[in-house]
Design an enzyme around this catalytic site. Structure first.
Site, PDB file in Angstrom:
ATOM      1  N   ASN A   9       0.880  -1.166   0.000  1.00  0.00           N
ATOM      2  CA  ASN A   9       0.000   0.000   0.000  1.00  0.00           C
ATOM      3  C   ASN A   9       0.916   1.215   0.000  1.00  0.00           C
ATOM      4  O   ASN A   9       1.493   1.568   1.022  1.00  0.00           O
ATOM      5  CB  ASN A   9      -0.881  -0.024   1.259  1.00  0.00           C
ATOM      6  CG  ASN A   9      -1.683   1.258   1.419  1.00  0.00           C
ATOM      7  OD1 ASN A   9      -1.759   2.078   0.502  1.00  0.00           O
ATOM      8  ND2 ASN A   9      -2.286   1.437   2.588  1.00  0.00           N
ATOM      9  N   LYS A  11       0.255   4.265  -0.359  1.00  0.00           N
ATOM     10  CA  LYS A  11      -0.335   5.488   0.200  1.00  0.00           C
ATOM     11  C   LYS A  11      -0.048   6.673  -0.749  1.00  0.00           C
ATOM     12  O   LYS A  11       0.033   6.465  -1.954  1.00  0.00           O
ATOM     13  CB  LYS A  11       0.165   5.711   1.628  1.00  0.00           C
ATOM     14  CG  LYS A  11      -0.072   4.456   2.492  1.00  0.00           C
ATOM     15  CD  LYS A  11       0.081   4.671   3.945  1.00  0.00           C
ATOM     16  CE  LYS A  11      -0.154   3.346   4.670  1.00  0.00           C
ATOM     17  NZ  LYS A  11      -0.083   3.465   6.108  1.00  0.00           N
ATOM     18  N   HIS A  95      -9.556   1.302   4.875  1.00  0.00           N
ATOM     19  CA  HIS A  95      -8.276   1.527   5.548  1.00  0.00           C
ATOM     20  C   HIS A  95      -8.486   2.501   6.712  1.00  0.00           C
ATOM     21  O   HIS A  95      -9.275   3.439   6.603  1.00  0.00           O
ATOM     22  CB  HIS A  95      -7.251   2.084   4.557  1.00  0.00           C
ATOM     23  CG  HIS A  95      -5.869   2.089   5.129  1.00  0.00           C
ATOM     24  ND1 HIS A  95      -5.439   3.067   5.996  1.00  0.00           N
ATOM     25  CD2 HIS A  95      -4.846   1.211   5.015  1.00  0.00           C
ATOM     26  CE1 HIS A  95      -4.196   2.778   6.369  1.00  0.00           C
ATOM     27  NE2 HIS A  95      -3.822   1.664   5.787  1.00  0.00           N
ATOM     28  N   GLU A  97      -6.812   4.907   7.759  1.00  0.00           N
ATOM     29  CA  GLU A  97      -6.590   6.324   7.437  1.00  0.00           C
ATOM     30  C   GLU A  97      -7.829   6.917   6.767  1.00  0.00           C
ATOM     31  O   GLU A  97      -8.158   8.088   6.970  1.00  0.00           O
ATOM     32  CB  GLU A  97      -5.329   6.475   6.561  1.00  0.00           C
ATOM     33  CG  GLU A  97      -4.072   6.278   7.399  1.00  0.00           C
ATOM     34  CD  GLU A  97      -2.880   5.713   6.653  1.00  0.00           C
ATOM     35  OE1 GLU A  97      -2.850   5.733   5.413  1.00  0.00           O
ATOM     36  OE2 GLU A  97      -1.954   5.235   7.352  1.00  0.00           O
ATOM     37  N   GLU A 167      -5.607  -4.806  10.684  1.00  0.00           N
ATOM     38  CA  GLU A 167      -4.584  -3.779  10.863  1.00  0.00           C
ATOM     39  C   GLU A 167      -4.881  -3.001  12.137  1.00  0.00           C
ATOM     40  O   GLU A 167      -5.700  -2.064  12.114  1.00  0.00           O
ATOM     41  CB  GLU A 167      -4.585  -2.811   9.678  1.00  0.00           C
ATOM     42  CG  GLU A 167      -4.270  -3.454   8.353  1.00  0.00           C
ATOM     43  CD  GLU A 167      -3.647  -2.459   7.384  1.00  0.00           C
ATOM     44  OE1 GLU A 167      -2.539  -2.717   6.932  1.00  0.00           O
ATOM     45  OE2 GLU A 167      -4.256  -1.415   7.117  1.00  0.00           O
ATOM     46  N   GLY A 173       2.191   2.513  10.701  1.00  0.00           N
ATOM     47  CA  GLY A 173       3.118   3.628  10.509  1.00  0.00           C
ATOM     48  C   GLY A 173       3.806   4.073  11.790  1.00  0.00           C
ATOM     49  O   GLY A 173       4.440   5.124  11.825  1.00  0.00           O
ATOM     50  N   SER A 212       3.196  -1.853  10.407  1.00  0.00           N
ATOM     51  CA  SER A 212       4.644  -1.891  10.664  1.00  0.00           C
ATOM     52  C   SER A 212       5.293  -3.236  10.372  1.00  0.00           C
ATOM     53  O   SER A 212       6.237  -3.637  11.044  1.00  0.00           O
ATOM     54  CB  SER A 212       4.951  -1.431  12.101  1.00  0.00           C
ATOM     55  OG  SER A 212       4.555  -0.089  12.270  1.00  0.00           O
TER      56      SER A 212
END
Ligand code: PGA
Length: 253
Positions: A9, A11, A95, A97, A167, A173, A212
């Site tokens: 991904n 991003k 996701h 985010e 996740e 991150g 991560s």
């Protein structure tokens, strides 16, 4: 036997040039008979370039999201049929985010997932708890409700054409990865919850871990019984690290 899947991904990162270099290296590192399925999800604007670059290779192309409608007045959205025109096979939905920074609700995520299913794109459904929710003992309840919202709309059978990514938000991150045991516990829970509705689908659906993952920790995570690969953010931008992660998945087969 579930074939492992490792998806990058990317991003909101990259330039035309860096995309070309990264794809060159990934294509060179993934053989046609790779036992691991490999995918990349570049930003939308690079999808035509990536589609051309990946044509005839085993590397799957994916998008980082997909519209919740077929077509029409939805400024800023990209539909599933558009993605299909450019050879996309995968679409990330839900996701964290998107959920936290852009306010995407469970209902919106379910509509996006449904669009992917309807158009033959494999949705990669992301679910996971925040640190606060984990500390409050709500991890299972959170992933259950995120999963249920989608299954109530699209039905349990849709999972035969989908991938789940667990996740934990606190691991994305941050460099703080879940331990293999922490991840396995949630993966097993998700699979059991699906099995309560359909044991065959539960046995077959791939559940990726994300948060991560890097070249040093991938193998121990992928070695767990219910972890079928990974959704890789930061480490997917470095070809060497990403290919080592793919190799780690191959070694756990
Ligand atoms: P990360 O991101 O690997 O950089 O933590 C994972 C993801 O957001 O899918």
């Amino acid at each position: 036997m579930r074939q492992p899947l490792v998806v990058g991904n990317w991003k909101m990162n990259g330039t035309r040039d860096s995309v070309r270099q990264l794809l060159d290296a990934i294509v060179a590192g993934v053989s046609a008979d790779s036992p691991v399925a490999v995918g990349v999800c570049p930003p939308y604007v690079f999808i035509p370039q990536a589609a051309q670059h990946l044509s005839g290779t085993p590397v799957l192309l994916g998008a980082q999201n997909v519209a919740d409608h077929e077509a029409g007045a939805y400024t800023g959205e990209v539909s599933a049929s558009m993605l299909k025109e450019f050879d996309c096979k995968l679409a990330i939905v839900g996701h964290s985010e998107r959920r936290s920074l852009y306010g995407e609700s469970d209902a919106l995520v379910a509509a996006r997932y449904q669009q992917a299913i309807d158009h033959g794109l494999t949705p990669l459904l992301c679910i996971g708890e925040t640190l606060e929710q984990r500390e409050a003992g709500e991890t299972f309840a959170v992933v259950d409700s995120q999963l249920d919202a989608v299954l109530e709309k699209a039905g349990i059978q849709s999972l035969s054409k989908a991938v789940i990514a667990y996740e934990p938000v606190w691991a994305i991150g941050t460099g703080k990865t879940a331990t293999p045991q922490q991840a396995q516990e949630v993966h097993a829970h998700i699979r059991q919850r699906i099995a309560a509705q359909d044991a065959d689908i539960a046995g077959q659906v791939r559940i990726l871990y994300g948060g991560s993952v890097n070249d040093a920790n991938a193998k121990s995570l992928f070695g767990m019984a219910d972890i079928d690969g990974g959704l890789i953010g930061g480490a997917s931008l470095k070809a060497d690290a990403f290919l080592t992660i793919v190799q780690s998945a191959a070694e756990t087969i």
